[in-house]
Design an enzyme around this catalytic site. Structure first.
Site, PDB file in Angstrom:
ATOM      1  N   ARG A  52       0.842  -1.208   0.000  1.00 15.47           N
ATOM      2  CA  ARG A  52       0.000   0.000   0.000  1.00 15.47           C
ATOM      3  C   ARG A  52       0.877   1.258   0.000  1.00 15.47           C
ATOM      4  O   ARG A  52       0.553   2.244  -0.650  1.00 15.47           O
ATOM      5  CB  ARG A  52      -0.955  -0.016   1.199  1.00 15.47           C
ATOM      6  CG  ARG A  52      -1.979   1.105   1.151  1.00 15.47           C
ATOM      7  CD  ARG A  52      -3.066   0.954   2.198  1.00 15.47           C
ATOM      8  NE  ARG A  52      -2.558   1.140   3.547  1.00 15.47           N
ATOM      9  CZ  ARG A  52      -3.274   0.975   4.655  1.00 15.47           C
ATOM     10  NH1 ARG A  52      -4.549   0.600   4.566  1.00 15.47           N
ATOM     11  NH2 ARG A  52      -2.757   1.173   5.848  1.00 15.47           N
ATOM     12  N   LYS A 151      -2.506   7.122   1.194  1.00 15.87           N
ATOM     13  CA  LYS A 151      -2.255   7.396   2.611  1.00 15.87           C
ATOM     14  C   LYS A 151      -1.113   8.417   2.655  1.00 15.87           C
ATOM     15  O   LYS A 151       0.056   8.062   2.821  1.00 15.87           O
ATOM     16  CB  LYS A 151      -1.913   6.095   3.346  1.00 15.87           C
ATOM     17  CG  LYS A 151      -2.163   6.184   4.825  1.00 15.87           C
ATOM     18  CD  LYS A 151      -2.192   4.815   5.449  1.00 15.87           C
ATOM     19  CE  LYS A 151      -2.079   4.881   6.950  1.00 15.87           C
ATOM     20  NZ  LYS A 151      -3.115   5.644   7.638  1.00 15.87           N
ATOM     21  N   GLU A 184     -15.920   6.764   5.844  1.00 19.40           N
ATOM     22  CA  GLU A 184     -15.154   6.052   6.879  1.00 19.40           C
ATOM     23  C   GLU A 184     -14.996   6.988   8.069  1.00 19.40           C
ATOM     24  O   GLU A 184     -15.486   8.115   8.036  1.00 19.40           O
ATOM     25  CB  GLU A 184     -13.788   5.648   6.323  1.00 19.40           C
ATOM     26  CG  GLU A 184     -12.951   6.830   5.859  1.00 19.40           C
ATOM     27  CD  GLU A 184     -11.653   6.436   5.169  1.00 19.40           C
ATOM     28  OE1 GLU A 184     -11.116   5.357   5.473  1.00 19.40           O
ATOM     29  OE2 GLU A 184     -11.176   7.229   4.336  1.00 19.40           O
TER      30      GLU A 184
HETATM   31  N1  PMP Z   1      -9.165   4.909   7.161  1.00 18.78           N
HETATM   32  C1  PMP Z   1      -8.243   5.849   7.426  1.00 18.78           C
HETATM   33  C2  PMP Z   1      -8.490   7.247   6.977  1.00 18.78           C
HETATM   34  C3  PMP Z   1      -7.070   5.506   8.134  1.00 18.78           C
HETATM   35  O1  PMP Z   1      -6.158   6.432   8.388  1.00 18.78           O
HETATM   36  C4  PMP Z   1      -6.897   4.170   8.560  1.00 18.78           C
HETATM   37  C5  PMP Z   1      -5.684   3.793   9.369  1.00 18.78           C
HETATM   38  N2  PMP Z   1      -4.558   3.615   8.569  1.00 18.78           N
HETATM   39  C6  PMP Z   1      -7.880   3.224   8.255  1.00 18.78           C
HETATM   40  C7  PMP Z   1      -8.995   3.632   7.551  1.00 18.78           C
HETATM   41  C8  PMP Z   1      -7.721   1.784   8.650  1.00 18.78           C
HETATM   42  O2  PMP Z   1      -6.741   1.193   7.852  1.00 18.78           O
HETATM   43  P1  PMP Z   1      -5.850  -0.048   8.359  1.00 18.78           P
HETATM   44  O3  PMP Z   1      -6.802  -1.129   8.732  1.00 18.78           O
HETATM   45  O4  PMP Z   1      -5.014  -0.383   7.200  1.00 18.78           O
HETATM   46  O5  PMP Z   1      -5.090   0.449   9.539  1.00 18.78           O
END
Ligand code: PMP
Length: 287
Positions: A52, A151, A184
């Site tokens: 990622r 990200k 989210e």
């Molecule tokens: N959405 C956002 C905006 C985030 O910053 C994160 C944390 N990285 C997540 C969802 C959850 O992602 P992950 O399960 O890969 O930590």
């Protein structure tokens, strides 16, 4: 003993781990990152996080100056250097130092940084009783402006929503997308249960493709819980039987109220509890 921070292949004491004030990561949020956890010395889904990170970097035309395999190794080495077995890992790649102008071509040296530290867990109470969250008025970035799939170090969109949540006494806040659909939370993905089916917004709702989200979808399928990735509105959450959030730091955390409205019977539901337990086992290698 001071924690050691990895910068470009070298370890520095936490206090001495510094980068240039001309770094475009600082000046413009120009860079990418990952947040991961290690359990018993093993990083959960390290390859997926590295993958990622590379995709985020590619999306912003940033060349990471090491190979994915070397970076994965460096993450493990940094954990070992700090004697951390259950920890939190922050992997950062900035555009590097440049001029005060935006031009990324005038930056030279991307900074590859690995910070490993003790994990600050949510209190048990959140898992036992569930979270109360609010809907932020700050919507998620429009995917055509800055894709939430990247990200990036520019997390202001999420920070603003987080501030709204904190002002309302909530540690998480729900963010809608530009269409008014559920996207989210500020640092977690969202799931609900309706009539025994797990529902979650699809990636094209403008969300981060969470690694915990993917693992939970797999677990649900393994346990014959139907999963659908479909557009959701706040209405769907209000009438849901259950709701929970997923993220690397939080794992699976129940939500029992949205905007002061009780979800289901106001306690963490059976599917949430099952997936929370199953995810805990998977992450700890006990499956
Ligand atoms: N959405 C956002 C905006 C985030 O910053 C994160 C944390 N990285 C997540 C969802 C959850 O992602 P992950 O399960 O890969 O930590």
């Amino acid at each position: 003993m001071s924690l050691k921070v990895y910068i470009n292949g070298q370890y520095f004491d936490k206090e001495d781990a510094k980068i240039s004030v001309y770094d475009h990561g600082l000046l413009y949020g120009d860079g990418v990152f990952e947040g991961m956890r290690s359990y018993g010395g093993v990083v959960f889904r390290l390859e997926e996080h590295i993958d990622r990170l590379w995709k985020s970097a590619r999306a912003i035309l940033l060349d990471i100056p090491v190979t994915p395999a070397d970076l994965a190794q460096a993450v493990n080495d940094t954990l070992a250097e700090n004697n951390l077995s259950d920890g939190y890992i922050r992997l950062i790649v900035t555009r590097g130092a440049g001029t005060l102008g935006l031009d990324p071509n005038r930056t030279s040296n991307p900074q590859v940084i690995i910070i490993t530290d003790k994990i600050t867990l949510y209190p048990d109470e959140y898992y036992e009783n569930g979270l109360e969250i609010i809907t932020a008025s700050t919507i998620r970035n429009h995917p055509a402006a800055l894709s939430p799939r990247i990200k990036s170090l520019n997390y202001l969109n999420n920070v603003l929503a987080k501030i709204e949540g904190l002002k309302a006494g909530c540690i998480e806040a729900l963010m809608l997308n530009h269409k008014g659909e559920v996207a989210e939370c500020t640092g977690d993905n969202v799931f609900i249960v309706q009539q025994g089916t797990l529902l979650t917004p699809a990636i094209d709702a403008g969300i981060l493709q969470g690694i915990t989200r993917e693992a939970v979808i797999e677990l649900a399928k393994d346990h014959s819980i139907p999963v659908r990735e479909i557009p959701l509105t706040r209405h769907d959450i209000f009438i849901a039987e259950e709701c929970f959030l997923t993220g690397s730091a939080a794992e699976v955390v129940p939500v029992v109220k949205l905007d002061d409205r009780v979800i289901g019977d106001g306690t963490p539901g059976p599917i949430t509890r099952k997936l929370k337990e199953q995810f805990g086992r998977l992450a700890r290698g006990k499956r």
